[in-house]
Design an enzyme around this catalytic site. Structure first.
Site, PDB file in Angstrom:
ATOM      1  N   THR A   1     -12.679  -4.975 -15.082  1.00 30.35           N
ATOM      2  CA  THR A   1     -11.862  -5.052 -16.078  1.00 30.35           C
ATOM      3  C   THR A   1     -10.622  -4.745 -15.558  1.00 30.35           C
ATOM      4  O   THR A   1      -9.550  -5.291 -16.117  1.00 30.35           O
ATOM      5  CB  THR A   1     -12.489  -4.416 -17.296  1.00 30.35           C
ATOM      6  OG1 THR A   1     -13.712  -4.814 -17.693  1.00 30.35           O
ATOM      7  CG2 THR A   1     -11.267  -4.069 -18.382  1.00 30.35           C
TER       8      THR A   1
ATOM      9  N   HIS B   1      -8.033 -17.427 -20.824  1.00 29.65           N
ATOM     10  CA  HIS B   1      -8.285 -19.009 -20.517  1.00 29.65           C
ATOM     11  C   HIS B   1      -8.299 -19.969 -21.820  1.00 29.65           C
ATOM     12  O   HIS B   1      -9.042 -19.185 -22.657  1.00 29.65           O
ATOM     13  CB  HIS B   1      -9.644 -19.164 -19.578  1.00 29.65           C
ATOM     14  CG  HIS B   1      -9.490 -18.445 -18.464  1.00 29.65           C
ATOM     15  ND1 HIS B   1      -8.446 -19.003 -17.252  1.00 29.65           N
ATOM     16  CD2 HIS B   1     -10.115 -17.349 -17.928  1.00 29.65           C
ATOM     17  CE1 HIS B   1      -8.651 -18.200 -16.254  1.00 29.65           C
ATOM     18  NE2 HIS B   1      -9.487 -17.331 -16.395  1.00 29.65           N
TER      19      HIS B   1
ATOM     20  N   CYS C   1       8.576   7.888 -13.430  1.00 28.19           N
ATOM     21  CA  CYS C   1       8.362   6.301 -12.603  1.00 28.19           C
ATOM     22  C   CYS C   1       9.667   5.523 -12.394  1.00 28.19           C
ATOM     23  O   CYS C   1       9.803   5.074 -13.501  1.00 28.19           O
ATOM     24  CB  CYS C   1       7.290   5.772 -12.832  1.00 28.19           C
ATOM     25  SG  CYS C   1       6.979   4.154 -12.059  1.00 28.19           S
TER      26      CYS C   1
ATOM     27  N   CYS D   1      10.506   2.918 -10.442  1.00 33.60           N
ATOM     28  CA  CYS D   1      10.305   1.330 -10.384  1.00 33.60           C
ATOM     29  C   CYS D   1      10.281   0.894 -11.825  1.00 33.60           C
ATOM     30  O   CYS D   1      10.453  -0.064 -11.926  1.00 33.60           O
ATOM     31  CB  CYS D   1       9.139   1.281  -9.469  1.00 33.60           C
ATOM     32  SG  CYS D   1       9.133   1.809  -7.823  1.00 33.60           S
TER      33      CYS D   1
ATOM     34  N   CYS E   1       6.995   0.946  -5.099  1.00 31.42           N
ATOM     35  CA  CYS E   1       6.747   2.106  -4.352  1.00 31.42           C
ATOM     36  C   CYS E   1       5.293   2.511  -4.447  1.00 31.42           C
ATOM     37  O   CYS E   1       4.689   3.283  -3.668  1.00 31.42           O
ATOM     38  CB  CYS E   1       7.596   3.366  -4.428  1.00 31.42           C
ATOM     39  SG  CYS E   1       7.042   4.313  -5.729  1.00 31.42           S
TER      40      CYS E   1
ATOM     41  N   CYS F   1       6.540   8.915  -7.644  1.00 34.52           N
ATOM     42  CA  CYS F   1       6.004   9.424  -9.068  1.00 34.52           C
ATOM     43  C   CYS F   1       5.065  10.048  -8.851  1.00 34.52           C
ATOM     44  O   CYS F   1       4.465  10.854  -9.757  1.00 34.52           O
ATOM     45  CB  CYS F   1       6.298   8.500 -10.262  1.00 34.52           C
ATOM     46  SG  CYS F   1       4.893   7.155 -10.053  1.00 34.52           S
TER      47      CYS F   1
END
Ligand SMILES: Cc1cc2nc3c(=O)[nH]c(=O)nc-3n(C[C@H](O)[C@H](O)[C@H](O)COP(=O)(O)OP(=O)(O)OC[C@H]3O[C@@H](n4cnc5c(N)ncnc54)[C@H](O)[C@@H]3O)c2cc1C
Length: 582
Positions: free
Chosen positions: A129, A137, A505, A507, A542, A547
């Site tokens: 998962t 789909h 974080c 990014c 990264c 982080c």
């Protein structure tokens, strides 16, 4: 039937040398034994036999020379749990907290039933998962007449309301089959004729495609308009506009949280060791923590679903793990493609991919892949050099611009395929109350809401009357996504709670406030990866290099644990070895 099976195997030159043991049960389950030279031959024989007319399913016990698949012996653990005597009672036990288990749990929370979900890992959505393409789909590719085909269509339809109720991202981007060669385009126009004239309803292989809404045939200008960055000169394109994109773990977490809000319990780090049954009726499970008595047991154990069915005494299928590797790219290419785009033009028929190509996540990352490799081990999620090369070639079919250096990581998931290559959903014929939800490979994510509906129907039919949960609340409140807010909204939020002003974080622009929300949610995040799945901290360029330590500190503080006890993803995946300074 046995003669037909032997003939089918012997017909294949490479397989004709083997002596295969064949047993056929009264319900047309074929058990195969013997030894062959390699794993691919094991799988090939399983598939050949499954295709013989009349075969209901295949138990494949053929061994590949030199490969040992270890069998778990749970007997000592079971003895200990029995001696300890800890017991719980409920109506329904669901084994496995992937998308299938969580969708079923949420569906059943609409009724006054006590449901417990048991998951061997330290968090939900840790297996197949979490490691897939996140495509809802449209249902074009599923083989007509299969359960997959039916549930894919229904699942796709159900996703819109589900995403509104549970507040997860669903982008109905559509997906594009780009056509570069004339013969492929002629085929596409043939399909258009079948669809418009409705003549496709008379042709069995076209029947599924006839049921899919929102199909459009585009000329080259229309293709260019949708996807200006496609390479070369497309002749035209085929748009499947009902394709949806989700972050699969986000959907799973949303389903599970809403299930908890409506009364379902989750037991993590809890492995099912055996299934209890008496006189052809299940009465619960034995886990590594306790015995859980229940009237129904639902087997949503992914690649281990055949092992669980064997525990119940009804092993009538085999899961052969099929690994799929995917590359994920940096967000700096956001908008390069707006939807999944692939091409069949120039592809050889014999390929180890199901036709993957370029894909996009709702957050805008590009994904290339997946591959499809048959492997003996249910745990082998490695990505090999040849997978990487293959994946990069998949992307290169539609663009030459994106380079390997832009990949931020490769990952792999394992498809739980049975030899009929279809979903197996139903009550066991031997053990009443034991329900299999097995063989849930792609489109398992897209079909999950429909799988849940079907299982609810099976239980309802068996129970007669299912008391409705009058306090069921379908709505899960939206989570704060600081990165998506306007500056004014961000300012307001920080004023209310300064923790949202502390970026952890860089990014992905994830704040301490969001991490705290994850740690204190309905299914609390207790590992670094669990925080990542709930917030995206660590998913950027990264990959947690910056982080990761800060998330670890926050987890230690909030869970009141020593930092050395915080893990990446449960069990013994400790990040820190010891305190170097007191
Ligand atoms: C590479 C790849 C790409 C894919 N792309 C798509 C896509 O784009 N769209 C789509 O629709 N589908 C896709 N799929 C398929 C989709 O990911 C699966 O169908 C779906 O995730 C299956 O969910 P599940 O809950 O049945 O199984 P899983 O997610 O595997 O969950 C099973 C759970 O059972 C637990 N479990 C097992 N044994 C025990 C035990 N003894 N006790 C307790 N717990 C146990 C496991 O730990 C696990 O958490 C893809 C799959 C792969 C591998």
């Amino acid at each position: 039937m046995k003669d037909k099976i032997i003939k089918a195997i012997k017909k294949e030159k490479e397989l004709s040398c083997y002596e295969i043991g064949i047993e056929i049960s009264s319900d047309k389950i074929v058990t195969l034994t013997g030894e062959v030279d390699n794993w691919q031959h094991v799988v090939d024989i399983g598939h050949i036999v499954a295709k013989v007319k009349g075969v209901v399913n295949v138990v494949n016990d053929i061994r590949a020379r030199g490969i040992t698949i270890p069998k778990k012996d749970n007997s000592q653990k079971i003895k200990r749990v029995r001696q300890e005597g800890n017991r719980k009672k409920c109506d329904i036990v669901i084994i496995g907290a992937g998308i299938s288990g969580c969708a079923i749990a949420r569906e059943l929370s609409k009724y006054n039933l006590k449901t417990i979900v048991v998951e061997k890992n330290s968090d939900i959505a840790e297996e197949s998962t979490k490691a897939n393409n996140g495509n809802i789909h449209p249902g074009v590719l599923a083989k007509p007449g299969t359960l997959k085909a039916k549930l894919n269509l229904r699942g796709n339809e159900l996703y819109t309301k589900l995403s509104e109720d549970l507040n997860f991202d669903l982008v109905r981007s559509g997906s594009l089959n780009v056509v570069y060669d004339k013969s492929e385009w002629r085929k596409m126009l043939g399909l258009k004729f079948l669809k418009k004239s409705k003549l496709g309803n008379l042709i069995k292989p076209a029947r599924q495609f006839m049921k899919v809404p929102g199909l459009k045939w585009l000329n080259s200008e229309e293709v260019r308009e949708l996807e200006p960055n496609l390479k070369g000169e497309p002749i035209g394109g085929f748009l499947m506009s009902t394709m949806g994109l989700v972050e699969p773990y986000e959907v799973c977490i949303a389903l599970a949280e809403n299930a908890v809000q409506n009364g379902v319990s989750f037991m993590l780090n809890t492995e099912v060791l055996d299934i209890l049954s008496d006189n052809g009726q299940t009465n619960g499970v034995i886990t590594n923590k306790c015995i859980i008595e229940s009237k129904y047991v639902i087997n949503c154990a992914g690649v281990y679903a055949d092992n669980i069915a064997e525990m119940a005494g009804d092993r009538f299928f085999t899961i052969h793990p099929r690994r799929g590797a995917i590359a994920i790219f940096d967000k700096n290419r956001k908008g390069y493609f707006n939807r999944p785009a692939g091409t069949r033009s120039g592809r050889s028929k014999k390929t180890n991919s199901k036709g993957g190509g370029a894909c996009v996540t709702p957050e805008g990352n590009l994904l290339w892949g997946p591959t499809a490799t048959e492997i003996p081990s249910k745990e082998d999620k490695s990505v090999e050099a040849e997978d990487m090369d293959y994946i990069l070639k998949l992307g290169a079919r539609v663009t030459d611009e994106i380079k390997k250096s832009e990949v931020i990581t490769f990952f792999a998931g394992i498809r739980a395929a049975d030899y009929k290559e279809d979903f197996i959903i139903g009550m066991s014929k031997k053990v009443r109350g034991f329900i299999n939800v097995a063989g849930i490979q792609s489109p398992g994510l897209a079909s999950a809401p429909a799988i849940a509906e079907m299982v609810q129907g099976i239980i309802k039919e068996d129970m007669g009357n299912m008391p409705v949960n009058k306090s069921f609340n379908p709505i899960r409140k939206p989570k704060v996504k600081f990165r998506n807010l306007s500056h004014e909204e961000q300012d307001k939020l920080i004023k209310e709670n300064p923790k949202y002003g502390n970026i952890i974080c860089r990014c992905e622009l994830i704040t301490e406030g969001e991490i705290l929300d994850a740690i204190h949610s309905e299914i609390p995040a207790t590992t670094i990866d669990a925080v990542k799945r709930r917030t995206r901290a660590g998913m950027g360029r990264c990959q947690g290099g910056f982080c990761g330590p800060r998330v670890l500190e926050i987890l230690a503080r909030e869970l009141d644990k020593d930092p050395t006890k915080i893990t990446q993803k449960g069990s013994d995946s400790y990040v820190l070895k010891k305190n170097s300074r007191e």
